[in-house]
Design an enzyme around this catalytic site. Structure first.
Site, PDB file in Angstrom:
ATOM      1  N   GLU A 197       0.831  -1.218   0.000  1.00 41.03           N
ATOM      2  CA  GLU A 197       0.000   0.000   0.000  1.00 41.03           C
ATOM      3  C   GLU A 197       0.865   1.268   0.000  1.00 41.03           C
ATOM      4  O   GLU A 197       0.517   2.261  -0.625  1.00 41.03           O
ATOM      5  CB  GLU A 197      -0.985  -0.034   1.169  1.00 41.03           C
ATOM      6  CG  GLU A 197      -2.099  -1.067   0.911  1.00 41.03           C
ATOM      7  CD  GLU A 197      -3.031  -1.262   2.092  1.00 41.03           C
ATOM      8  OE1 GLU A 197      -2.524  -1.534   3.196  1.00 41.03           O
ATOM      9  OE2 GLU A 197      -4.253  -1.126   1.922  1.00 41.03           O
TER      10      GLU A 197
ATOM     11  N   GLU B 110      -4.058  -9.633   3.312  1.00 41.63           N
ATOM     12  CA  GLU B 110      -4.907  -9.389   4.493  1.00 41.63           C
ATOM     13  C   GLU B 110      -6.040 -10.393   4.631  1.00 41.63           C
ATOM     14  O   GLU B 110      -6.386 -10.803   5.737  1.00 41.63           O
ATOM     15  CB  GLU B 110      -5.497  -7.970   4.440  1.00 41.63           C
ATOM     16  CG  GLU B 110      -4.491  -6.851   4.672  1.00 41.63           C
ATOM     17  CD  GLU B 110      -3.729  -6.424   3.419  1.00 41.63           C
ATOM     18  OE1 GLU B 110      -3.829  -7.139   2.389  1.00 41.63           O
ATOM     19  OE2 GLU B 110      -3.042  -5.402   3.474  1.00 41.63           O
TER      20      GLU B 110
END
Ligand code: NAI
Length: 695
Positions: free
Chosen positions: A104, A124
Site C-alpha cells: 500500500e 490481508e
C-alpha cells in the site's frame, strides 16, 4: 528524525531508508518516520523522494506486535495519503516481500521499481481482514477490476515479473534497491516526469458487484474477508476516492470484529508456534544429506518426490526391480505435475529423476544414509522385519523413521539396538502436496532425533507437529472418533450424503464420506478388521454396511465407486444407489428405528466428538498444546481455517455448553460420549483451551 527511517539527501533526491529489522514492519516509529521524512524532503527542496528498505525486504506488512493493541497515529492510510499528496515525485524501490501495508505504501508512491526477485501482495484476507490503507481503492485504479479482484481476494504473492505485466510495477532492474531506486528517481527528474498519484486516476466502470460478492463467498466456502473486500473494490468504482477510503475503513472495521478473523489469526500464530518446543531449544539436528526411503507405493513415492523437490538425494528401496521401476514411474508422474505447473524446469526434472534418485532392492544401499523413512505395508511384522534390517545396515547415528499411520513406534523401536534413533515421521497423502508432518516421539527417541525430524520437515516445506505415541497419533486418532460419531449417526437415521453436505456447509473441504472415498475404503476396512481381531470393546457399536461395500469391490474413487458413484469422473459424484439399502439392512438387523437429524445436530455432534477426543489427546500429553491439535486438523484434515481449528472453535462456542451436550448424550451412550477429563477441568476452572496455549 526517527532511527528506523533514515534520511539522506543525495543531489535532488531525498532518500528514506527503512531500518527496522527483521522485516521492516510498519510499526508506529516507521509510520512516523515516513511522514517526517517526506516533510523534511519538501522543506529541504528535494525534487524526488526514494523509499526503500535496508536488510532483507521492503516493508513486509503491519507490525504483528501491535495486533490487538489500541491503534496509535499516524495511521497507515494517512501516511499513504501524505506520501501520495507530496508535491515531490515519490519512488518506491521494492525487494524481498512487499506485503499488505508494504504494497500500500508502494501504491501510494508515484512510481514503483523492483528487483527481479521481489514479491508483493495484499494477503490481508488470509488473516480475516482486507486491505485497509487504500489497497482496494488504489489497486483497481491502477490495474483494473479483474486483476485486482484476483490479487486482493486470493491474498496470493505476485512475483516481480507478473507484477510488471499486471501493471503494479513500472520497471524491474537487477541490483541493490537503493541503487536502482536512485537511478530511477534521477531518470524521472531528468525527464521532467510528472507526479502520478493513483488516487487521481479514473476508477474502472462498475460491474455487477452483488454477483461477484456471491461468487467469491461461495468459492471461499463461507470465508467472509475476500467477499467483503469485493465491496471495497465496489466502493472504488462507485464513490469518489475520499469516500471510497472511508468505506474501505468501515468494511475493514467490520471484519476486525468477526469470529472468522479470530480463527484465522489463531491459525496464523499457531502454525508459527507449532515448531517452537522447549525440549528442542539449543538442540542441534543431525546431518541430513543422504536420505533413504523404503517402499515406493503411494506414500513412499510421494515422500521421495517431496524430498527430491527440496534438494535432497534419495535412495529408494523396493522389493523387486519391477516394483522399483513402478515406484520411479510414480515419482516421475508426481514430478510431471510440478513440471506442468512451471515449478521445475525440464532440466531439473531430468536431474531429479536420473541423478538425485537412486533405486535399489538391496538394503546395503542405505549404509551411508543419514535418515531412512520406511513406508512399507501397514503390518507390524513387515515393519519389524524392515527395522531389523536397517539396524544391521545403517551407520551409527542414522535416524530410522516410520511413516506408519497407526502402529506403535515403541514396539517398532524395540526390535533395534538403537531405539533412541527411532522416530515416527507421519506424512499425509499425497505426501508431495499435503503440508502436514506429524513427528511422532517415542519413549526413547533422543532430542536431537526429534530436532532432525523438524529440520527435515522445514527443508521439505512442511508444517511439523510433535505428537506422542498412541493409536493414530494426534490426527488419525481424532479422525477415528469423529468418523465413528458420523457412522453412529448413519445407524441412527442420517445418510452419508446429508452428513457430507452439512459438514461441507460448515466449511470442510469435503465431508467425511467423500474423504473416505478419496483415501480408499479398504483402509478403514483393514482397521476395522484389525480392531475386531484384537477384540472390540463390547460397548462399541459395530456395523457391516461399509465392509459390504468393500466386499463388493467398491473402494471409493480408485475403483470408481464407493459411497458415491464416480462414473462421470472424480469431480462429479452422485450417491451410489447400493449404499442406502445396505445401511437400512444394518439398521433393521440391529432393531434401530431411524430418526431425523437436522444439519445443525449433525455438525454439533460431529464437532463435539472431535473436540472431546482432542481434549483427551491434549490431556494425555499426546499433543503438547491445544494449538498442536488445531494445526494438525487444519493442515491434514481439511478443517476450515477460518474457524481456527477444533479447539479454537470450541473456545469460541463456549466450553460449558459443549460439555452439557456431551454429558446429555452420554446418558444414552456413556461409552462413546464419556467426557474428556481436561474438558471438565477447564469448564470447572472457567478457562479455555487457548489459556493452555499460553501457559
Ligand atoms: P502401498 O501399498 O501403496 O505401498 C507400500 C509399498 O511398500 C509397496 O510398493 C511395496 O512393494 C513396498 N514394500 C513392502 N514391503 C517392503 C519391503 N520389505 N521392502 C521394500 N519395500 C517394501 O502403501 P502406502 O499407502 O504407501 O502406505 C505405506 C505406509 O504409509 C503404511 O504404513 C501406511 O499406513 C502409511 N500411510 C499411508 C497413508 C495413505 O493415505 N495411503 C497416509 C499416511 C501414512
Amino acid at each position: 528524525m526517527s532511527e528506523v527511517i533514515s534520511y539522506e539527501k543525495i543531489g535532488d533526491i531525498a532518500v528514506l531508508a527503512a531500518n527496522n529489522p527483521p522485516v521492516n514492519a510498519l510499526g508506529l516509529a516507521v509510520r512516523q518516520g515516513l511522514v517526517d521524512g517526506i516533510e523534511r524532503a519538501e522543506k529541504e527542496g528535494a525534487r524526488a523522494v526514494l523509499i526503500y528498505g535496508e536488510g532483507r525486504t521492503f516493508f513486509a506488512g503491519a507490525d504483528i506486535r501491535e495486533f490487538g493493541k489500541p491503534p496509535v497515529g499516524p495511521f497507515l492510510p494517512d501516511v499513504c495519503s501524505r506520501i501520495e499528496s507530496s508535491p515531490l515525485i515519490v519512488v518506491s524501490a521494492l525487494h524481498g516481500t512487499a506485503l499488505g501495508g508494504g504494497l500500500e505504501i508502494a501504491l501510494a508512491s508515484h512510481y514503483r521499481i523492483a528487483v527481479p526477485k521481489a514479491r508483493m501482495g495484499l494477503p490481508e484476507v488470509l488473516i480475516g481482514v482486507m486491505p485497509g490503507a487504500g489497497g482496494t481503492q488504489r489497486l483497481p485504479r491502477l490495474i483494473g477490476i479483474d486483476k485486482s479482484l484476483d490479487v486482493i481476494t486470493s491474498g496470493r504473492q505476485v512475483g516481480a515479473k507478473e507484477a510488471l505485466k499486471l501493471g503494479i510495477l513500472d520497471k524491474i532492474v537487477d541490483g541493490e534497491p537503493r541503487e536502482i531506486g536512485l537511478a530511477y528517481a534521477q531518470e524521472l527528474i531528468d525527464a521532467n516526469a510528472p507526479r502520478r498519484p493513483v488516487s487521481e486516476m479514473p476508477a474502472p466502470a462498475p460491474v455487477d458487484f452483488d454477483a461477484l460478492y456471491d461468487a467469491v463467498l461461495k468459492k471461499g466456502r463461507g470465508l467472509l474477508a475476500p467477499a467483503v473486500a469485493v465491496r471495497g473494490i465496489q466502493a472504488c468504482c462507485e464513490l469518489p476516492f475520499d469516500e471510497g477510503m472511508k468505506r474501505e475503513r468501515e468494511l475493514f472495521a467490520q471484519l476486525m470484529n468477526t469470529d472468522q478473523r479470530q480463527g484465522l489469526i489463531h491459525a496464523f500464530f499457531a502454525e508459527r508456534a507449532v515448531g517452537k518446543l522447549p525440549e528442542l531449544e539449543g538442540v542441534a539436528p543431525r546431518a541430513l544429506n543422504a536420505i533413504g526411503v523404503i517402499g515406493g507405493g503411494t506414500m513412499g513415492a510421494g515422500i521421495a518426490t517431496s524430498a527430491l523437490l527440496s534438494g535432497l538425494k534419495i535412495t529408494l528401496i523396493e522389493m523387486s526391480p519391477k516394483a522399483a521401476e513402478a515406484a520411479k514411474g510414480r515419482i516421475a508422474g508426481n514430478l510431471q505435475g510440478a513440471l506442468k505447473r512451471g515449478k521445475i524446469s525440464p532440466e531439473t526434472f531430468e536431474e531429479l529423476t536420473e541423478k538425485a534418485l537412486t533405486l535399489a532392492t538391496d538394503y546395503a544401499a542405505l549404509k551411508d544414509a543419514d535418515l531412512v523413512i520406511e513406508a512399507v505395508f501397514e503390518e507390524m511384522s513387515v515393519k519389524k522385519d524392515v527395522f531389523t534390517k536397517l539396524d544391521a545396515i545403517c551407520k551409527p547415528g542414522a535416524v530410522l523413521a516410520s511413516n506408519t499411520s497407526y502402529l506403535d513406534i515403541n514396539e517398532i523401536a524395540a526390535v533395534t539396538s538403537r531405539p533412541a534413533d527411532v522416530i515416527g515421521l507421519h506424512f499425509f497423502s499425497p505426501a508431495h502436496v499435503m503440508k502436514l508432518l506429524e513427528i511422532v516421539v517415542a519413549d526413547k527417541t533422543a532430542a536431537d532425533v526429534v530436532a532432525t525430524g523438524f529440520a527435515l520437515g522445514g527443508k521439505m516445506g512442511k508444517v511439523s507437529v510433535r505428537a506422542g505415541v498412541c493409536d493414530g497419533f494426534i490426527g488419525n486418532r481424532i479422525l477415528s472418533t469423529y468418523r465413528t460419531c458420523a457412522d453412529y449417526m448413519i445407524l441412527d437415521g442420517a445418510s452419508p450424503y446429508q452428513i457430507d453436505k452439512a459438514l461441507e456447509e460448515f466449511g470442510f473441504a469435503m465431508g467425511p464420506y467423500a474423504v473416505a472415498d478419496l483415501a480408499g475404503l479398504d483402509i478403514g476396512w483393514a482397521v476395522r478388521k484389525r480392531k475386531r481381531a484384537e477384540g472390540m470393546n463390547p460397548q462399541a457399536r459395530d456395523f457391516t454396511y461399509a465392509d459390504k461395500l468393500c466386499e463388493d469391490g467398491h473402494f471409493g474413487q480408485k475403483t470408481g465407486m464407493g459411497y458415491y458413484d464416480y462414473s462421470a469422473g472424480p469431480k462429479s459424484r452422485v450417491p451410489n444407489p447400493e449404499v442406502m439399502p445396505l445401511i437400512e439392512a444394518d439398521r433393521a438387523a440391529q432393531g434401530i428405528t431411524p430418526r431425523v437429524f437436522t444439519d445443525e445436530e449433525i455438525v454439533r455432534r460431529y464437532m463435539a466428538a472431535m473436540v472431546n477426543e482432542a481434549a483427551k489427546v491434549v490431556g494425555e500429553g499426546i499433543a503438547k498444546r491445544p494449538l498442536d491439535v488445531d494445526v494438525t486438523l487444519l493442515y491434514g484434515y481439511g478443517f476450515p481455517r477460518y474457524r481456527g481449528g477444533p479447539l479454537k472453535w470450541a473456545d469460541m462456542q463456549g466450553l460449558p455448553a459443549l460439555l452439557d451436550d456431551i454429558t446429555s448424550w452420554a446418558e444414552a451412550d456413556g461409552y462413546f460420549w464419556a467426557p474428556a477429563p481436561l474438558l471438565e477441568q477447564l469448564v470447572a476452572e472457567g478457562r479455555s483451551f487457548d489459556d493452555l496455549n499460553r501457559d
